[in-house]
Design a protein around this motif. Structure first.
Motif, short mmCIF file in Angstrom:
data_model
loop_
_atom_site.label_atom_id
_atom_site.label_comp_id
_atom_site.label_asym_id
_atom_site.label_seq_id
_atom_site.Cartn_x
_atom_site.Cartn_y
_atom_site.Cartn_z
N ILE A 121 0.83 -1.21 0.00
CA ILE A 121 0.00 0.00 0.00
C ILE A 121 0.87 1.26 0.00
N SER A 122 1.93 1.25 0.81
CA SER A 122 2.80 2.42 0.87
C SER A 122 3.45 2.72 -0.47
N LYS B 292 2.00 2.40 -3.25
CA LYS B 292 0.98 2.91 -4.17
C LYS B 292 0.46 4.30 -3.79
N VAL B 293 0.71 4.72 -2.55
CA VAL B 293 0.08 5.94 -2.05
C VAL B 293 0.40 7.15 -2.92
N TYR B 294 1.67 7.35 -3.26
CA TYR B 294 2.05 8.53 -4.01
C TYR B 294 1.86 8.36 -5.51
N ALA C 268 -3.31 7.39 -5.57
CA ALA C 268 -4.01 7.44 -4.29
C ALA C 268 -5.32 6.67 -4.32
N GLU C 269 -6.00 6.71 -5.46
CA GLU C 269 -7.29 6.00 -5.58
C GLU C 269 -7.07 4.50 -5.49
N ALA D 170 -4.53 3.07 -4.07
CA ALA D 170 -4.10 2.78 -2.71
C ALA D 170 -5.30 2.68 -1.77
N ASP D 171 -6.26 3.57 -1.95
CA ASP D 171 -7.47 3.55 -1.13
C ASP D 171 -8.24 2.26 -1.33
N ILE E 94 -6.44 -0.49 0.49
CA ILE E 94 -6.68 -0.41 1.94
C ILE E 94 -8.00 -1.10 2.29
#
Length: 376
Positions: free
Chosen positions: A194-195, A197-199, A202-203, A205-206, A209
């Motif tokens: 996940i980390s 993918k965050v930057y 973001a979608e 990554a969400d 999650i």
């Protein structure tokens, strides 16, 4: 049926058995007297008298057994107490013996006229009590011996149950520890995904999650159970594989070939995910090679056989958990320990590689046999 009800039922059974023994004893005793008298005097004698005497003697003893039981219940004999309580039991023997003789005499005085057996003649009472007492010592102390044996067997049975329960608790604790060893490693890798993918997205990554939360919820529910159906285990595995596909993309391919009859068979909970994770660790994370994993489940010979084969495009030779003593051996050696604890020699895990590009794990689980620990 409750424990209290079962206990009352067992006590009722004991009294039925005692009543049956009493009846057998008077029948045998009368048979001996009857055949001896026939041999001595022929058939011309009043056989109803010895028959009634034996019946009243046996039933009078049966009536007094509860009195003896109450004495035993509140003042049981044991290695620590027998010498101190022996005088009490000698006194009880004399009193119950006297009560037995009185019951026999009274019942015969009442029943002889009813069955037209003439007048009951007990003889001189002092000798009657002395003669009967010699027999009463035998049946009273035989009954005490039976109660002592029953108490010993009950204690032995209760101790065995306690030992089995302690063993089950130990097994449960060991299995809980094994499952807890797996979850942190899985969670760590998922959070890393996940980390990453965050930057970038973001979608996405969400979404990951949300999927991870769902996966963790299911893993917690399954972690409370010792066994689940293969269908449930594969459903969880699919969620995990989906997340890993998001991480590795086209580098990873996964296929399943499941015999439908196997889907409702029980397997240890959360046992397949560590095997797949092991392949990721030693293949995709170790180098930039592609990875293909095939999972096959078949039922034959009373066993459920699950085979997982991973094939890498790399020629890199990896120990791939072949050494259970190494740190990298936690996943597969943990599974082996779980199977040994749950099934003993009825289940096995075999793993190894025939060539550097391929690694195979085979699980064989008994279908009919039940695991040592209970579900839940």
């Amino acid at each position: 049926m409750s424990i209290e009800t079962k206990s009352k039922y067992r006590k009722f059974q004991v009294w039925i058995v005692l009543f049956a023994i009493i009846n057998v004893l008077w029948m045998v005793s009368f048979g001996i007297i009857h055949t001896d008298t026939l041999g001595r005097y022929g058939s011309d004698y009043e056989w109803g008298i010895p028959l009634l005497n034996e019946i009243t003697g046996s039933y009078s003893a049966f009536i007094l057994i509860p009195v003896l039981y109450l004495v035993w219940k509140y003042f049981p004999l044991s290695k620590a107490t027998w010498l101190r309580r022996l005088p009490l039991y000698i006194l009880v023997t004399v009193l119950i013996g006297a009560m037995h003789t009185v019951l026999m005499l009274v019942s015969r005085e009442l029943l002889y006229p009813v069955f037209e057996l003439g007048e009951h003649d007990p003889g001189k009472l002092v000798y009657r009590f002395a003669m009967e007492f010699q027999k009463q010592v035998f049946w009273i102390w035989a009954t005490i011996g039976i109660m002592a044996l029953g108490r010993h067997l009950k204690t032995y049975h209760e101790n065995r149950i306690k030992a089995v329960k302690l063993q089950e608790q130990l097994v449960q604790s060991r299995l809980d520890v094994m499952r807890q060893q797996i979850n942190p490693h899985f969670l760590f890798n998922s959070l890393n995904l996940i980390s990453s993918k965050v930057y970038e997205n973001a979608e996405e990554a969400d979404l990951l999650i949300t999927e991870l939360a769902d996966l963790l919820r299911v893993s917690l529910e399954m972690g409370k159970q010792t066994t689940v159906t293969l269908r449930q285990e594969l459903c969880f595995l699919d969620k995990y594989v989906h997340i890993m596909k998001e991480r590795f993309g086209d580098r990873f391919e996964f296929s399943k070939e499941i015999d439908p009859v196997c889907l409702n068979m029980e397997v240890p909970s959360l046992i397949l995910q560590p095997i797949i994770e092991n392949s990721f660790k030693h293949r995709l994370e170790a180098d930039s090679a592609d990875l293909k994993i095939d999972l096959v489940a078949r039922s034959s010979g009373g066993n459920l056989t699950i085979r997982i084969v991973d094939e890498s495009s790399s020629d890199i030779v990896d120990t791939h958990d072949n050494n259970p003593e190494s740190k990298s051996g936690l996943g597969l050696s943990n599974i082996r320990a779980r199977l040994d604890t749950m099934y003993g020699q009825e289940a096995l895990i075999d793993f190894g590689s025939e060539n550097p590009k391929q690694f195979k794990v085979t699980l064989k689980l008994p279908i009919a046999s039940k695991a040592t620990e209970s579900n839940g």
